[in-house]
Design an enzyme around this catalytic site. Structure first.
Site, PDB file in Angstrom:
ATOM      1  N   CYS A 168     -22.816  -9.317   2.915  1.00 46.74           N
ATOM      2  CA  CYS A 168     -22.659 -10.626   3.553  1.00 46.74           C
ATOM      3  C   CYS A 168     -22.765 -10.527   5.072  1.00 46.74           C
ATOM      4  O   CYS A 168     -23.179 -11.486   5.722  1.00 46.74           O
ATOM      5  CB  CYS A 168     -21.350 -11.275   3.126  1.00 46.74           C
ATOM      6  SG  CYS A 168     -19.850 -10.468   3.723  1.00 46.74           S
ATOM      7  N   CYS A 190       0.840  -1.187   0.000  1.00 42.85           N
ATOM      8  CA  CYS A 190       0.000   0.000   0.000  1.00 42.85           C
ATOM      9  C   CYS A 190       0.880   1.243   0.000  1.00 42.85           C
ATOM     10  O   CYS A 190       1.968   1.243   0.581  1.00 42.85           O
ATOM     11  CB  CYS A 190      -0.921   0.013   1.217  1.00 42.85           C
ATOM     12  SG  CYS A 190      -2.220   1.279   1.112  1.00 42.85           S
ATOM     13  N   ARG A 224      -6.027   8.741   7.634  1.00 44.27           N
ATOM     14  CA  ARG A 224      -5.693   8.274   6.284  1.00 44.27           C
ATOM     15  C   ARG A 224      -4.491   9.071   5.775  1.00 44.27           C
ATOM     16  O   ARG A 224      -4.638  10.107   5.117  1.00 44.27           O
ATOM     17  CB  ARG A 224      -6.907   8.391   5.358  1.00 44.27           C
ATOM     18  CG  ARG A 224      -8.096   7.554   5.838  1.00 44.27           C
ATOM     19  CD  ARG A 224      -9.129   7.366   4.756  1.00 44.27           C
ATOM     20  NE  ARG A 224      -8.606   6.615   3.627  1.00 44.27           N
ATOM     21  CZ  ARG A 224      -8.489   5.285   3.590  1.00 44.27           C
ATOM     22  NH1 ARG A 224      -8.845   4.548   4.626  1.00 44.27           N
ATOM     23  NH2 ARG A 224      -8.002   4.696   2.522  1.00 44.27           N
ATOM     24  N   CYS A 263     -12.548 -15.438   3.432  1.00 39.12           N
ATOM     25  CA  CYS A 263     -13.107 -14.136   3.788  1.00 39.12           C
ATOM     26  C   CYS A 263     -11.981 -13.129   3.905  1.00 39.12           C
ATOM     27  O   CYS A 263     -10.866 -13.466   4.334  1.00 39.12           O
ATOM     28  CB  CYS A 263     -13.864 -14.251   5.114  1.00 39.12           C
ATOM     29  SG  CYS A 263     -14.393 -12.667   5.827  1.00 39.12           S
ATOM     30  N   ASP A 264     -12.273 -11.879   3.563  1.00 38.08           N
ATOM     31  CA  ASP A 264     -11.282 -10.806   3.621  1.00 38.08           C
ATOM     32  C   ASP A 264     -10.770 -10.568   5.039  1.00 38.08           C
ATOM     33  O   ASP A 264      -9.643 -10.109   5.233  1.00 38.08           O
ATOM     34  CB  ASP A 264     -11.924  -9.517   3.081  1.00 38.08           C
ATOM     35  CG  ASP A 264     -10.923  -8.409   2.846  1.00 38.08           C
ATOM     36  OD1 ASP A 264      -9.754  -8.717   2.534  1.00 38.08           O
ATOM     37  OD2 ASP A 264     -11.299  -7.237   2.960  1.00 38.08           O
ATOM     38  N   CYS A 307     -21.721  -9.295  11.634  1.00 34.17           N
ATOM     39  CA  CYS A 307     -20.605  -9.996  11.003  1.00 34.17           C
ATOM     40  C   CYS A 307     -19.887 -10.869  12.019  1.00 34.17           C
ATOM     41  O   CYS A 307     -19.675 -10.467  13.169  1.00 34.17           O
ATOM     42  CB  CYS A 307     -19.634  -8.975  10.415  1.00 34.17           C
ATOM     43  SG  CYS A 307     -18.150  -9.698   9.680  1.00 34.17           S
TER      44      CYS A 307
END
Length: 377
Positions: A255, A15, A134, A276-277, A330
């Protein structure tokens, strides 16, 4: 054969930013190999061919990271060329890209428009809020560059939505964030509760989102949305859209609203496949693209174990007035209970607080939507 979603990390965990709340950085650091490399041309072809062989009516390719644009524009040009090469009658292909926007230029914008990519652009609000978390590796804010990407998307008519991570501080500033989005003309919004590293005690990170803060956020963002809604000005907010779908008897598209996990086929940079992420850990690796068909990977013992672990329903959910809407959230947000019952959503009380406070207004919105659906044309 089902419709299939393939979530690919073509640049692995690489990244060009160092967001202070990045959950994937924590995941990568917990693996034996943090950076799994850039997805090779061979693995890209395996990905496209395997997905289109397995899919029935729809094959969705989503590209995330790390930062997926680090794979380079030629990578995505090859991807769509391979999709055309392996296209099958009756199988529709869709593409999505989640990006921090730093590398977006006119060539990227033109491509994303021409190839009908749906883009998720990460932008936490106005500059002072966005730049709090960020940032680049050297701590510099990124707001100006992200806004430049948004303006390019507007100019080239790219279909995109805005992704906002909800931290404790961001939750407290939701009015400022929402009004900023509305002023900018952003009408498709996703508010994503921040994640602390798996296994770490909640509340130890400076960006922590408490149960109380999240409950207040849910009420305040709903009030802002509802005021626009009753004026006939619909703003899409993903968690509200999905709760309304459930209230109307429809299936959710997210999801985390389904109540139990499915296999998402997350592909890392070395071709490794995970369910799954949020669980791209060594223990959950299902196999490698090309070694076995996706059907086999999705039915392996590790996949079955992953799915089964999301099935138990806490007694509290069974008795809850809003259990059919919340569905225990989740799995990544579920925490063990002291009495040994099935893990319960960490934000359970926040969601209960929202529905307790705004049930009448929420159900009014659902009724209005149903009336619009059934009105004569």
């Amino acid at each position: 054969m089902p419709s299939i979603n393939l979530l690919t990390k073509p640049a692995s965990s690489a990244c060009n930013m160092r967001c202070r709340y990045c959950f994937y950085h924590a995941i990568a650091e917990a693996r034996e190999t943090a950076f799994e490399g850039m997805l090779s041309d061979e693995m890209l072809e395996n990905l496209i061919r395997s997905g289109l062989e397995y899919a029935d009516t729809l094959c969705s390719f989503a590209f995330q990271g790390g930062e997926p644009t680090l794979a380079g524009l030629p990578f995505y040009q090859k991807a769509v060329a391979l999709q055309r090469k392996y296209a099958r009658d009756g199988v529709r292909v869709s593409n999505a890209l989640q990006t921090n926007g730093l590398l977006i230029d006119e060539a990227w914008a033109q491509f994303l428009h021409d190839e009908h990519f749906l883009v998720g652009l990460s932008l936490d609000g106005p500059a002072d809020i966005h730049n709090r978390n960020r940032v680049t590796a050297d701590g510099k804010g990124t707001w100006n560059r992200v806004m430049h990407a948004a303006r390019l998307f507007d100019r080239y008519q790219v279909e995109y939505n805005i992704l906002c991570v909800v931290t404790g501080a961001n939750a407290k500033a939701i009015e400022k964030i929402y009004h900023f989005y509305r002023k900018q003309g952003f009408r498709y919004l996703q508010f994503i509760p921040c994640l602390e590293p798996l296994g770490q005690a909640r509340g130890s990170e400076p960006y922590h989102l408490s149960v109380k803060e999240y409950g207040e956020f849910l009420i305040r963002i709903f009030d802002l949305w509802y005021a626009d809604f009753i004026r006939g000005d619909y703003v899409s907010i993903r968690h509200l859209d999905n709760w309304l779908l459930l209230a109307l008897g429809d299936a959710p598209e997210a999801c985390n609203m389904c109540g139990k996990c499915s296999i998402q086929f997350v592909v890392e940079g070395d071709g490794g496949v995970y369910p799954c992420d949020f669980y791209v850990y060594d223990e959950w690796r299902l196999g490698t693209l090309g070694d076995h068909p996706l059907e086999t990977l999705g039915a392996c013992d590790t996949a079955k174990r992953f799915l089964a672990s999301s099935h138990p329903i806490p007694q509290q959910c069974r008795a809850c007035r809003w259990g059919a809407l919340c569905r225990n959230g989740c799995r990544r947000d579920r925490v063990p209970q002291a009495d040994g019952d099935a893990p319960l959503n960490f934000y359970c009380e926040a969601i209960r607080a929202f529905f307790s406070a705004r049930e009448a207004q929420f159900m009014d919105a659902a009724r209005r939507i149903l009336q619009r659906r059934t009105a004569p044309r």
